[in-house]
Design a protein around this motif. Structure first.
Motif, PDB file in Angstrom:
ATOM      1  N   UNK A 160      34.582  63.355  16.117  1.00 13.88           N
ATOM      2  CA  UNK A 160      35.505  62.910  15.689  1.00 13.88           C
ATOM      3  C   UNK A 160      36.572  62.954  17.041  1.00 13.88           C
ATOM      4  N   UNK A 161      37.202  61.683  16.792  1.00 11.24           N
ATOM      5  CA  UNK A 161      38.665  61.147  18.373  1.00 11.24           C
ATOM      6  C   UNK A 161      39.573  62.770  17.624  1.00 11.24           C
ATOM      7  N   UNK A 162      39.231  62.650  19.166  1.00 16.23           N
ATOM      8  CA  UNK A 162      40.873  64.161  19.695  1.00 16.23           C
ATOM      9  C   UNK A 162      41.570  64.141  21.061  1.00 16.23           C
ATOM     10  N   UNK A 163      42.533  63.208  20.381  1.00 15.50           N
ATOM     11  CA  UNK A 163      43.397  63.449  21.944  1.00 15.50           C
ATOM     12  C   UNK A 163      43.296  64.746  22.689  1.00 15.50           C
ATOM     13  N   UNK A 164      44.095  65.953  21.518  1.00 15.85           N
ATOM     14  CA  UNK A 164      44.132  67.042  22.546  1.00 15.85           C
ATOM     15  C   UNK A 164      42.903  67.824  23.288  1.00 15.85           C
ATOM     16  N   UNK A 165      41.773  67.075  23.211  1.00 15.18           N
ATOM     17  CA  UNK A 165      40.457  67.797  23.812  1.00 15.18           C
ATOM     18  C   UNK A 165      40.838  67.403  25.418  1.00 15.18           C
ATOM     19  N   UNK A 166      41.398  65.834  25.221  1.00 17.77           N
ATOM     20  CA  UNK A 166      41.821  65.024  26.592  1.00 17.77           C
ATOM     21  C   UNK A 166      42.813  66.067  27.010  1.00 17.77           C
ATOM     22  N   UNK A 167      43.672  66.538  26.663  1.00 15.27           N
ATOM     23  CA  UNK A 167      44.622  66.770  27.132  1.00 15.27           C
ATOM     24  C   UNK A 167      44.397  68.379  27.627  1.00 15.27           C
ATOM     25  N   UNK A 168      42.957  69.421  27.124  1.00  9.85           N
ATOM     26  CA  UNK A 168      42.508  70.592  27.963  1.00  9.85           C
ATOM     27  C   UNK A 168      41.790  69.566  28.885  1.00  9.85           C
ATOM     28  N   UNK A 169      40.708  69.044  28.884  1.00  8.73           N
ATOM     29  CA  UNK A 169      39.808  68.479  29.836  1.00  8.73           C
ATOM     30  C   UNK A 169      41.220  68.462  31.215  1.00  8.73           C
ATOM     31  N   UNK A 170      42.518  67.296  30.570  1.00 11.82           N
ATOM     32  CA  UNK A 170      43.249  67.904  32.528  1.00 11.82           C
ATOM     33  C   UNK A 170      43.654  68.924  32.818  1.00 11.82           C
ATOM     34  N   UNK A 171      44.061  69.603  32.170  1.00 14.39           N
ATOM     35  CA  UNK A 171      44.432  70.726  32.067  1.00 14.39           C
ATOM     36  C   UNK A 171      43.349  71.537  32.898  1.00 14.39           C
ATOM     37  N   UNK A 172      42.170  71.815  32.911  1.00 12.92           N
ATOM     38  CA  UNK A 172      41.323  72.004  33.882  1.00 12.92           C
ATOM     39  C   UNK A 172      41.189  71.483  34.649  1.00 12.92           C
ATOM     40  N   UNK A 173      40.985  70.626  34.782  1.00 17.44           N
ATOM     41  CA  UNK A 173      40.935  69.438  36.588  1.00 17.44           C
ATOM     42  C   UNK A 173      42.450  70.089  37.223  1.00 17.44           C
ATOM     43  N   UNK A 174      43.929  70.279  36.546  1.00 15.41           N
ATOM     44  CA  UNK A 174      44.668  71.016  36.899  1.00 15.41           C
ATOM     45  C   UNK A 174      44.263  72.106  37.899  1.00 15.41           C
ATOM     46  N   UNK A 175      43.842  73.106  36.633  1.00 17.04           N
ATOM     47  CA  UNK A 175      43.468  74.263  37.559  1.00 17.04           C
ATOM     48  C   UNK A 175      42.034  74.337  38.394  1.00 17.04           C
ATOM     49  N   UNK A 176      41.726  74.118  38.338  1.00 20.99           N
ATOM     50  CA  UNK A 176      40.568  74.069  39.020  1.00 20.99           C
ATOM     51  C   UNK A 176      41.163  72.909  40.484  1.00 20.99           C
ATOM     52  N   UNK A 177      42.295  72.011  40.189  1.00 24.74           N
ATOM     53  CA  UNK A 177      42.350  71.388  42.097  1.00 24.74           C
ATOM     54  C   UNK A 177      43.171  72.163  41.756  1.00 24.74           C
ATOM     55  N   UNK A 178      44.553  72.565  41.336  1.00 26.80           N
ATOM     56  CA  UNK A 178      45.515  72.461  42.315  1.00 26.80           C
ATOM     57  C   UNK A 178      46.702  71.503  42.200  1.00 26.80           C
ATOM     58  N   UNK A 179      46.226  70.459  41.816  1.00 30.08           N
ATOM     59  CA  UNK A 179      47.392  68.861  41.882  1.00 30.08           C
ATOM     60  C   UNK A 179      46.809  68.957  40.436  1.00 30.08           C
ATOM     61  N   UNK A 180      48.477  67.693  39.928  1.00 32.27           N
ATOM     62  CA  UNK A 180      48.299  67.422  38.661  1.00 32.27           C
ATOM     63  C   UNK A 180      47.284  66.789  38.397  1.00 32.27           C
ATOM     64  N   UNK A 181      47.131  66.042  36.727  1.00 28.36           N
ATOM     65  CA  UNK A 181      45.876  65.599  36.777  1.00 28.36           C
ATOM     66  C   UNK A 181      45.906  64.228  37.246  1.00 28.36           C
ATOM     67  N   UNK A 182      47.933  63.086  36.736  1.00 29.69           N
ATOM     68  CA  UNK A 182      47.408  62.489  37.733  1.00 29.69           C
ATOM     69  C   UNK A 182      47.452  61.892  38.722  1.00 29.69           C
ATOM     70  N   UNK A 183      47.652  63.372  39.719  1.00 30.53           N
ATOM     71  CA  UNK A 183      47.473  63.105  40.767  1.00 30.53           C
ATOM     72  C   UNK A 183      46.435  62.838  41.289  1.00 30.53           C
ATOM     73  N   UNK A 184      45.645  63.379  41.037  1.00 34.09           N
ATOM     74  CA  UNK A 184      44.084  63.577  41.189  1.00 34.09           C
ATOM     75  C   UNK A 184      43.062  62.400  40.732  1.00 34.09           C
TER      76      UNK A 184
END
Length: 342
Positions: A160-184
């Motif tokens: 079921x196509x889900x935009x919020x799921x990718x928001x959550x994935x981006x938050x994971x990237x930010x927490x694990x790297x200390x960078x905004x997902x766009x900068x990463x």
């Protein structure tokens, strides 16, 4: 060769004309550009023409970038595809299943609530009547739109196509790297691919050579999409690319320059069946013909934005068709594919 087949080129040109196409069509076979065409205006008020180097918004087309970012973190051992959401992100989701995993989020099979469910909501613009789009400047700004919602189904139960799921994935990237997902993404994907003209830009600070998105009104007039999409893109959509840069992305991905062969293979694996002949990998659609993969592709649609891009493995062809209006790329792509299949 496509560019030498005058009838085919004329047919594609006719499709572009019938669609009133505004954007760029770029097709590259192995190392040779075999079709390059531009049409329409990047700025209608100033009558600035689109060029092959114009930057276009690509809406959900950039979910692939977020999936690549997650795969890079997996490759580094920072998390795994089986990691549970509750174990890799310090955000409270009181009604989410504890079994939601990174794999579920990547494949739109998590069942978490979406902030924009494309199967039940018709107009993306309606979202911003209650939540002003200019306030959505970071991923966390999206959380109130879905954080306390209830599960739609059990994780892994269906696609079921889900935009919020990718928001959550981006938050994971930010927490694990200390960078905004766009900068990463700009640092670890765009720079590595040589995508020097692409990035995540705020609608009120668009750089030179960037197309405004246009929406047609019922009376035949038009308006820009400045109040119709979030002010800055992020993990689930909204990057700006040029057509040549998108081709560079495909080349880097399939040359294993973004990550090793194992993680690249995982990203490109058909993990979930969507419908007959169509599967989904990690951030990427996969179409089969006769039990073989015909194309890997991404697409994106927002008000004033439409985009299709694909890699055809058996042909060695890369295609990028960005547009700064609601539609057009799909029919242009189909015309090109009809030539490939003839």
């Amino acid at each position: 060769m496509l560019k030498r087949d005058i009838k085919v080129v004329e047919n594609i040109g006719n499709v572009m004309k019938n669609e009133d196409f505004s954007g760029v069509v770029l097709v590259k076979e192995k190392d040779e550009v075999i079709l390059e065409s531009t049409s329409g205006y990047s700025n209608r008020a100033e009558e600035l023409l689109n060029t092959v180097h114009t930057r276009f918004g690509i809406a959900s087309g950039c979910k692939l970038f977020t999936a690549i970012a997650i795969c890079q973190l997996v490759e580094k051992g920072i998390l795994s595809f089986d990691s549970r959401l509750k174990d890799c992100l310090d955000v409270e989701f009181p009604n989410f299943s504890e079994t939601v995993s990174v794999h579920h989020l990547l494949t739109h099979s998590s069942g978490i609530p979406d902030y924009f469910d494309e199967e039940v909501m018709d107009d993306f613009e309606d979202l911003w009547k209650q939540t002003p789009m200019y306030l959505l400047k970071s991923l966390r700004d999206f959380l109130p739109l879905f954080q306390n919602g209830k599960m739609m189904f059990e994780p892994g139960e269906m696609f079921h196509y889900n935009n919020a799921a990718y928001i959550v994935l981006g938050l994971i990237v930010e927490q694990k790297t200390g960078l905004s997902v766009t900068d990463y993404i700009e640092t670890n994907i765009f720079n590595r691919c040589g995508m020097s003209d692409s990035g995540y830009f705020s609608l009120d600070q668009l750089p030179k050579n960037t197309a405004y998105g246009y929406i047609g009104n019922d009376d035949g007039t038009w308006r820009t999409n400045n109040y119709s999409i979030p002010i800055k893109g992020g993990a689930d959509g909204g990057a700006y690319i040029t057509a040549p840069d998108m081709v560079k992305l495909w080349e880097a991905l399939f040359d294993n320059r973004l990550m090793g062969e194992k993680c690249t293979e995982m990203l490109l694996t058909p993990h979930v069946n969507v419908k007959e002949g169509v599967n989904y990998g990690y951030g990427i659609w996969i179409n089969n013909h006769d039990d073989s993969i015909f194309k890997y592709h991404v697409m994106g649609y927002d008000p004033g934005v439409s985009f299709h891009s694909a890699y055809y493995p058996e042909l060695g062809v890369k295609l990028a068709i960005p547009s700064n209006q609601n539609d057009g790329p799909f029919n242009v792509m189909k015309a090109i594919e009809e030539y490939f299949e003839s």
